[in-house]
Every structure is written in C-alpha cells, then in structure tokens.
Design an enzyme around this catalytic site. Structure first.
Site, PDB file in Angstrom:
ATOM      1  N   HIS A   1       0.854  -1.187   0.000  1.00  0.00           N
ATOM      2  CA  HIS A   1       0.000   0.000   0.000  1.00  0.00           C
ATOM      3  C   HIS A   1       0.894   1.243   0.000  1.00  0.00           C
ATOM      4  CE1 HIS A   1      -3.337   2.640   0.965  1.00  0.00           C
ATOM      5  NE2 HIS A   1      -2.581   3.189   1.902  1.00  0.00           N
TER       6      HIS A   1
ATOM      7  N   ASP B   1       0.920   5.238  -0.067  1.00  0.00           N
ATOM      8  CA  ASP B   1       0.158   6.481   0.001  1.00  0.00           C
ATOM      9  C   ASP B   1       0.710   7.449  -1.041  1.00  0.00           C
ATOM     10  OD1 ASP B   1      -1.731   6.002   2.192  1.00  0.00           O
ATOM     11  OD2 ASP B   1       0.097   5.631   3.332  1.00  0.00           O
TER      12      ASP B   1
ATOM     13  N   ASP C   1      -7.355   1.436   2.962  1.00  0.00           N
ATOM     14  CA  ASP C   1      -6.869   2.338   4.011  1.00  0.00           C
ATOM     15  C   ASP C   1      -7.696   3.603   4.149  1.00  0.00           C
ATOM     16  OD1 ASP C   1      -5.037   3.013   6.007  1.00  0.00           O
ATOM     17  OD2 ASP C   1      -3.868   4.254   4.641  1.00  0.00           O
TER      18      ASP C   1
ATOM     19  N   HIS D   1      -6.402   9.739  -0.153  1.00  0.00           N
ATOM     20  CA  HIS D   1      -6.929   9.622   1.211  1.00  0.00           C
ATOM     21  C   HIS D   1      -6.039  10.150   2.344  1.00  0.00           C
ATOM     22  CE1 HIS D   1      -5.041   5.477   0.876  1.00  0.00           C
ATOM     23  NE2 HIS D   1      -4.583   5.852   2.043  1.00  0.00           N
TER      24      HIS D   1
HETATM   25 ZN   LIG Z   1      -3.015   4.898   3.045  1.00  0.00          ZN
END
Ligand SMILES: [Zn+2]
Length: 1040
Positions: free
Chosen positions: A257, A259, A369, A583
C-alpha cells in the site's frame, strides 16, 4: 527421535539456536552470512533535487565511507559503488548488502534494479545465486538514496512534522556470501517454533512441532552443512502432514500500500513506487508463483512516465497474471468527501487507464486504508463494471466492532456489492503463523464462508513482499493445524466467496469509520479547493459541451480538462483534482509540503479553468458579445444549473461601479439582462433600540442580537418560528481538541465536554446594506486568545435563506470551532447530503453505534425536519457536521499540529446559510438552493441588443438533478449527460433539450452503451424512469 522431556526448555533451546542476539558465535543464525568484502571504492554526490539517472552520473563524486551520515531531510545522495568479487567465492551466492536510514534504489547499467529499504527488510541485492568463473567479477553500481525514512522524517514521532535537519547514516555497504542452506533451515525452525508456541502446549500439533524442532537442533552441526539435509527432512515431515477437508483457505496476495502523498511529498511517491515495484519484479523473477495486487492508476502512470524500462517489465508480469492491477480508480481516494461526479471520474479515469494499458478493466474496488465509505459507492462501482470491494479500515473503529468480514454491502439505491475485509485486519502481513491463526480466529463469518484474503508485504516504499514471507507460506500451504495457505489472486478469492455467498448477510448504508472524523474539517483550504474546483470543472464542462453542440467549429478542450481532472501527458507530475482527493490529502492528514503542492494544483485549476470557461462562453454567446453601436450596457448572465433561477446579482456598471439587479435565467442557459426585474418585495433592515437588528424580505424574517446571533427566524407565510425560545442560533463555540494520537485525523468524543461559547464582542452588529434588493449586517468577535471572526449576514430579495459570509483570522492550537443552530424542530433523524443523494443519521445517542457518530460528514447541506416544517444548514466548502437533539452544528476550523504544524493557520473565508422551510426539504427545494449557493451565476458585461433567453436542458421533475454535461470520452461530437434522482422517490422525468440531438442511448458510468435500445425522442423530450437515488447516464449523439 529423542522427545524433549521439558516443554519450556526445549522451546527456549530452539529459540536460542535462532537468536540474533544470543550465542551467535555458535548458533545457526550466526552462520547465515559467510565471508564479507568492502567495496573497492565508494563515492557520492548530493543534490536537493530528485534528478534522473543520466544527470546524476555526470556529476562529480566525492569520497564516502561507511559510517558517514548524509542529509538534511529530502536531499538525495547518489553513491557510486565499485565492487570486486573475490575469486575464492566461486560457486557461492553473493549479495550486495546496503543498510542506511534512507530509502535506496540500486541502478545497474542505467536501469533501476533493486529497492533497498531497511524498514522493509530489503537490504540485499542478489548479484548471483552461484558465482561462475565466466561472470564479471568487477562491476559498478549506483545507489540513489532519498534522505527520508519509510514514513518521512517525523521529529520525535512518526506523525510529528518532519525534522528538516535529520541526517541519514550509511551503516553497511559490502559484498557478502549468503548461505542459502542456513537460511532455509532458519525458516523451517521459525515456523515450527511459532507452531509450538502459538498452538499452545495442550495442542498435539504444538508438541509435534516442538519435538521435530528439538531433534533438528540435535541433528544439526552448524559447522558442517552436510548435516543440514537430515534436519530439513525432519521439518518437511511435519509440514507435509495435511489438513482435513474442512480447513479454512487463506488467499495470500502480495501487496504494497503506497500512500500517494502523506508524510512525504508527491514527488517522493514516484520514487517509492519505483523502488517498491522493481523489488517486486526481482522477486517475481525468482518466484513465478508470486502474485501482487497493485492499485492506483496514478502510480502506474508515474512509473510509466519516469521509469519506462521498469514499466515494460511490469507490463510483462501483468500479462502473466502475476502483477495484478486492482481498484479501478485513479487514486485510492477519500471515501466520504469527493462529490458524486468526482467519484465517477476516479473510476472513469482509472478504468480507462487500466483498459488502455493492460487491456482490461479492474473487477474489484480496492480501498484498504480509506477513512469510511459513502453509501453511494455500491451503485457507482456497479456502474463502472465492479461487483466486488475490499477494505479493512473499519477494523480501526474505536467503539463498535464491525460484525462481518464477508458480506453484501447495499447502497442507498439498493445496489449491492460483495465486500470482504481481510480478517487479519491488516494489508501489510508478513506471512507468519500468528497472522494465519488470527485470520481464522477473527473471521466473523466463519460458518458462512471458508475463504479469506491475506495481503502481505511492507507498504509505503517498504518494497512489498519479501522472499522470507513467501518461503514461510510455502511451508504452510497445507499443514495440519494451520489454515491452508495458497498464493492467490483477488479474482480467485472473490470467485470462491461468490460460490459460498448464499448465506451471507447484507449491511445497508454507509460504512462509517468510527475514527478520523477530524478529517472532515482539517486543512480547510484543501476542502475549499476541492469543492470550488469540482464546481469549476462542472461549469467548464457544461459551457464547453453547450458551445460544442451549438458550433461544430468549437474545439471541446478535452485534453486540457483531462489534465485538470488528472494529468495525461508523459513526464507531468502535476496531477490535479483527482490526485488531491487521495486519502491523506483531501482529508488533511498530510505534511506541509503536500499541502503546498495541493494548493498549487487548485490554483492551477482555478487559473486554467477561468480561461477555458471564458473561451466556451465566447463561443457559445459569440453574437451576444459583439457590441452593437448605440446599445447601452447590458449583462449576459449564464446559469450552469438545470433549473431556472431568480437571484440578485451584482453587475459592473460604468466607472467600475457595482449595482445589484434581480434577474431570472433559464435552466442551463443564459439571458441578456438590460432592464432588471423589479423585486416583488424589498429587503427591509431595521435597527432596534437594544442594538438588535431585524431583517426581512417577504419570505423570511430574522432578528439578530448585537453579537450576530439569531434570536428569531420566521417563515413569514406561516409565522413559523425556527429558533426555540431563549436560544440563540448562529452561536459560535470553541472546544478543546486534543485527540489521543492521530492529531490531524481525530476529534474525540470528549471534546464535547469542553464547550465554550464565543461571546467576546469586538465590533457590535451594524447595518452595512440598508435593504432594497439586498440587506446586510456585520459584526466581529474575538475567538480564544488571538483569533478573530468577522461575519456579514446577507439577505437577498426573494431568497429563502440567510447567508453568513465569514472571515476568520485563525491562530489557535488544538481548538475546534463550530457554529451551532438550535432549531425548533423535533426529529429522531437528521438528513445529510451525500454523493448523488442523501441519508439519515440519528439525532440521539441511544446505542454505541449512534453516539460513535457524534461527528459526521455531509456535502452541501444537512436538514432537520419534522412533519410539515424543517430547518436546513447549507454551506459552500464545509464537510464536518453534527445534529444532536435539536442542535445542528457545522464544523468550521480545527488547529492540529501534526503532521503539519502550520495547519489551518491564517485567513479563511467561507459561507454557510440557514433556510427554514415548510413541508419536506424535498418539496422546499433545499437541494436546488444548496446547488445555487455553491454555483453562482456567471455574468459578462455586453453591449448587445436584447435577445430571448436560451436554455439547453431542462428536467420536468424537481426530484431529478441533471448533474453533468460533458463531451463523451471516445466520441467527439457526442455529449454525455448524467442525472440522478435526488428525493428518494420513484419518478418519471422528461429531459428536454434544445440541442440538435439525433440519438440518445443509455450508458453506464464508463460511457459504454447499456442494451441496444435507443431512447425515443418525443415532443416532451426523453422519457426517463428513476427509482430512489438512481444515477442515469445518457450518450447524446449530435447532428453534425
Ligand atoms: Zn493509506
């Protein structure tokens, strides 16, 4: 086999045999690496910029040494490493080992070959698995080292603002011999040890595992590798004892994952993607069974632009089915705040990218997430070819444990998608026995389904999966006492779940995350930028589509618009609205560097958008804008909303003066205004002796005290009072706002216990506009110790709401500013606008599920209504809200200090409004008024002759909103329109248009025709049939 007599001593004996701390002089761990050899030379070059390889290697390199430190934060060091492998290492596995605090990328022959990040257990680049005579023994590598950690450079804690002066130490750079046979034995023993410990002493498999491990230690002479095979055979005998048929199946998938920006800027994410994915590619070369689920089209696009060689390798592994694009969206966006149309564009841009690049759209929505999920998402997923959804974030709920891991999720329109939360409650597993057992034990749908997902790998630049994770899971593939573990794919998982889905439960409505509810308010300028830019893109699309339909010479600015939604050109890192909805950006949980980038992107949308709008208007209204001699000034007024509007606008007069006029403009069209309409009833503003002021416009009447608080708000027709006796609405309140940890993210329940009404007056209420078409009053307050607020309260002729234009100089620390409207309405539910619809949430705190929603989100309005009457709060850029009892509150500003110490400091301007209404909010036109507040009419001065008003579209039913008008993605000359049912009703609506439409076809959200049928163009327009909250898209083919 000698069975151990004593469980604990046997267990600890095995532990010591594997220990990295104890007995490494004589234990197995101490033998993992053989001979070592330093680099022949090590030199470096440092730069504040993130530069390409070609540019870096041309620089002058200076001598460097292991033990040196580099920095400060965000700098980049390029190391030149010359290596010479000793001839004595023939036949051995040789690694280049690199350990530093920063994030490294190894380049070889001008190509990125390996990411090296200690925090992701990536410290080795495998040069050869068996050194041959013929292989070159000397080679040059470059290591590009980013001076930041996996999670940025927080000073003191992970989420603290970055320390600008951090240094990053190079602690290891050397060649080593790697003993693969020792490594394999270590993995065997670790698993057996975990089984012994975690299955528990009373469990037979635990004892069997321990017994085998103990015997392995007996058999193993660490100085004599010829004893290893016998030890390994003992382990294999345990691992090959199989499960029964009923055992749970775990679908393991590699994952990382990343970001798109968070504790590091967007630009660093580009390199994080490359470092992580090149590592995954290396691992796939050695492990053809490895699968890796990878989301976010934006990140693929970045790697495509910046690392074309790596991207080609990724494409190969996508074709092999190992590297698996998932999610279908442009980024993993926030699940609450983007508008309905923004959500559609996330999918539209994402799925189109995946289709173009990999020949297929994604079939799973992937948002592990994100901080909560809108109840409109199931319909939007379905409309974009997606029936499956994966997340795990609700495991973060602070109050209530979500009752399912596998279930059907049903949205506000009734659309359902199969939803899975990996029961291990993580998207960063390590393939350990403990995690496998947790996955089975935790699964809340045990009796109903027997499959679950297991996402393994280090995220955020940690490079995803490791060889060790894979090797652990190989041993656990089918071992009695542990769940079955298979390397799998999202498709295999969901297909298995679909087969078992007959017993599954359905969850209706939003997936509300009971945490991170400060993210509806933090970083107010980002929220404002998002709302405003959504409006700008809406308006540019509407006006450009109309211009194109009216004049085939007009070039629809498709590529410019695509860039404003997202970037389409190679090498472009400035990706705009959709990217900022990531996010950790739109929620405001990012560092200052990211905020600066985000605000710059919004500024660019505003700037470019203004130019595009002007071009569209020039083309659409060309004749009206050509001055005609002798004509006095008139004003062209354009309306981009799908209903007729009568509003007071300000227009430029001679010598820069502004005059107010009341105008009526048709739906999605324009009018030329010369003689303004006469107001049926003027606004009257009167000051009373006690300093309070009364305002009325024939529709509503307000009474305000010296502090600008509403002591009365009446609907004149019915004399219905909105403000309860003795209460004040438009009351500001300041709260202490100190969460437990996640500063920018969380508002905790206990903040409510610290309420302080804002009552320090700086400037009492006074009249600023005496009435007529507009009346206004203004006042100023001191907030806290050093902040101030000035408000202008505005009432326009004919307008059913009172507007509060608010300016705040905000200089607080850990405070939360809200504005409260106690209203004379009793209802157990309040209504909140969401994407393409609305939903109810309770106004009471009966159950833990009710009170956990003490702070919620809404889009342009929230409403509290009882039968026949209600009060609505409208806003132009706020998202946080609450309704408790009879008090409606809007969350205005927060002052978190992590991860951005400067968050929200400075000047803010925003508008909200209060609208009392008879009947339901639907009948009162609340939805339309909220749009109008957000989308002002556009005015252009002109000297043209009078001409009749023109409307492009109108809809017969007030329940149906025509939200979007744009050019079709693949058909220049065709228009896509998107409408939705906004009241929550089943209704037939007619869409009328004056455009030269030849053919109308229903399509899905990806603009693919649905069914073969053409819609009949009848006298009344197009007949459209809606169920509650249904979103419909139409492809309109224009006559050329
Ligand atoms: Zn994240």
């Amino acid at each position: 086999m000698a069975a151990p007599k004593h469980w604990r001593t046997a267990l600890e004996r095995v532990e010591k045999f594997l220990s990295e701390t104890y007995f490494t002089d004589c234990n197995l761990r101490g033998r993992l690496f053989g001979d070592r050899c330093p680099p022949a030379s090590l030199s470096y070059f440092q730069t504040p910029r993130r530069i390409p390889y070609d540019e870096a290697v041309r620089q002058e390199f200076k001598l460097a040494q292991v033990g040196d430190s580099f920095g400060p934060t965000w700098e980049t060091c390029w190391f030149k490493v010359e290596l010479s492998i000793p001839p004595a290492w023939a036949g051995r596995e040789v690694h280049f080992v690199w350990e530093s605090d920063g994030e490294g990328m190894v380049w070889r022959d001008a190509q990125p070959v390996q990411g090296l990040t200690k925090e992701g257990e990536k410290t080795s680049y495998i040069l050869t698995s068996s050194m041959k005579e013929t292989e070159p023994h000397s080679l040059t590598l470059y290591v590009e080292l980013a001076c930041n950690g996996l999670f940025g450079a927080g000073k003191g804690s992970m989420i603290a603002p970055p320390d600008p002066d951090r240094r990053f130490t190079l602690s290891k750079a050397e060649l080593v011999v790697f003993n693969r046979d020792v490594y394999e034995l270590l993995v065997d023993l670790e698993i057996l040890l975990d089984m012994a410990q975690l299955l528990g002493e009373e469990n037979q498999r635990s004892s069997q595992a321990l017994c085998a491990a103990n015997q392995m230690v007996n058999v193993c002479d660490v100085t004599d590798p010829s004893t290893f095979p016998a030890a390994r055979a003992l382990a294999a005998a345990i691992f090959s004892q199989r499960n029964g048929e009923s055992q749970h199946s775990i679908h393991a998938m590699g994952h990382c994952h990343i970001d798109s920006a968070w504790l590091w800027p967007y630009e660093e994410t580009i390199r994080k993607c490359a470092r992580s994915w090149v590592t995954v590619v290396r691992l796939m070369e050695r492990n053809p069974e490895l699968t890796f689920a990878c989301s976010q089209a934006q990140q693929f696009e970045w790697v495509r632009s910046w690392y074309p060689g790596l991207y080609e390798q990724i494409q190969d592994f996508v074709a092999k089915g190992q590297f698996i694009p998932v999610g279908g969206t442009w980024v993993e966006m926030d699940g609450n705040l983007p508008s309905g149309e923004s959500m559609v564009r996330q999918f539209l841009q994402g799925q189109r990218f995946f289709q173009q690049q990999f020949g297929r759209v994604c079939s799973e929505f992937w948002l592990p997430d994100t901080f909560g999920y809108s109840a409109q998402l199931p319909q939007l997923m379905q409309g974009c070819g997606i029936r499956r959804f994966l997340t795990q974030k609700l495991s973060w709920n602070l109050v209530n444990s979500f009752p399912h891991h596998t279930f059907f999720w049903e949205g506000i329109d009734g659309s359902r998608v199969l939803t899975h939360f990996p029961p291990g409650d993580s998207y960063g597993m390590h393939g350990r026995v403990e995690e496998m057992l947790k996955t089975v034990k935790n699964n809340k749908d045990k009796g109903r389904v027997n499959h679950s997902a297991f996402l393994f790998g280090f995220g955020d630049g940690g490079g995803g999966p490791t060889q060790k994770m894979l090797d652990r899971m190989k041993r656990m593939s089918d071992t009695d006492g542990l769940p079955r573990v298979q390397i799998s794919t999202p498709d295999q998982l969901f297909s298995a779940l679909e087969k078992e889905s007959s017993q599954l439960y359905t969850w209706v409505g939003e997936l509300f995350l009971e945490l991170h509810n400060g993210t509806y308010t933090s970083q107010a300028q980002i929220k404002k930028g998002n709302r405003e830019c959504e409006r700008i893109l809406h308006d540019v699309e509407v006006l450009s589509a109309l211009a194109m339909a009216q004049d085939c010479g007009f070039q629809y600015p498709a590529s410019q618009l695509q860039r404003l939604w997202r970037c389409g050109t190679a090498g472009c890192s400035a990706v705009l609205l959709l990217l900022n909805q990531f996010h950790d950006v739109l929620p405001g949980s990012c560092i200052q560097l990211v905020v600066e980038d985000a605000l710059e992107y919004y500024a660019e949308i505003r700037r470019v958008g203004a130019g595009l709008q002007q071009e569209a208007v020039q083309s659409l209204c060309r004749e009206l804008l050509e001055p005609e001699a002798g004509n006095a000034g008139s004003t062209l007024v354009l309306n981009t909303l799908p209903w007729e509007r009568t509003e007071v606008i300000s227009r430029a007069g001679a010598a820069g003066t502004e005059t107010l006029v009341l105008v009526t403009v048709p739906s999605m069209g324009y009018a030329v205004v010369r003689e303004p309409l006469l107001s049926p009833q003027p606004v009257v503003v009167r000051k009373r002796e006690d300093g309070s002021i009364a305002m009325e416009n024939g529709v509503i009447a307000a009474c305000l005290d010296v502090m600008g608080r509403l002591t009365s708000l009446q609907l004149l027709d019915s004399q219905r009072e909105s403000v309860p006796d003795g209460c004040c609405a438009n009351q500001f309140a300041l709260f202490d706002d100190v969460p437990l940890y996640w500063d920018a993210w969380d508002v905790m329940d206990y903040y409510l216990e610290t309420r302080k009404p804002v009552t320090t007056l700086l400037k009492p209420l006074e009249i600023t506009l005496a009435g007529g078409l507009r009346g206004s009053v203004s006042f100023s307050l001191q907030i806290g110790k050093s902040s101030t607020l000035t408000q202008e309260i505005i009432l326009d002729a004919t307008c059913p709401y009172l507007r509060f234009l608010t300016q705040v100089e905000w200089k607080e620390a850990h405070k939360f500013l809200k504005v409260e409207f106690p209203v004379q309405v009793r209802s157990t539910n309040a209504t909140y606008e969401i994407q393409f619809g609305h939903l109810q949430r309770p106004t009471h705190w009966n159950t833990s599920w009710d009170w956990a929603r003490f702070e919620v989100w809404a889009h342009k309005w929230l409403d509290l209504s009882e039968h026949g009457f209600g009060v609505t709060l409208l806003n132009d850029c706020k998202y946080g809200a609450s309704a408790h009892g009879n008090i409606l509150s809007l969350s205005l500003l927060r002052a978190p200090k992590s991860p951005d110490a400067t968050a929200d400091m400075g000047h803010h301007q925003f508008t909200y409004a209060v609208m009392p209404h008879l009947g339901s909010f639907q009948d009162a036109g609340v939805i339309q008024h909220a749009y109008s507040l957000n989308c002002p009419l556009h005015t252009v001065p002109t000297r043209s002759a009078p001409s009749p008003p023109w409307s492009a579209f109108s809809v017969s039913s007030p329940a149906v909103v025509l939200e979007t008008v744009k050019q079709a993605e693949d058909r220049p000359g065709a228009i896509v329109v998107r409408l939705y049912e906004a009241h929550g009703s089943t209704v037939i609506a007619w869409l009328q248009t004056s455009l030269p439409v030849e053919e109308a076809i229903l399509c899905d959200l990806l603009e693919r025709p649905v069914g073969a049928e053409r819609l009949q163009l009848e006298q009344q327009g197009l007949r459209l049939s809606f169920t509650p909250f249904r979103v419909l898209s139409l492809l309109l083919i224009l006559r050329q």
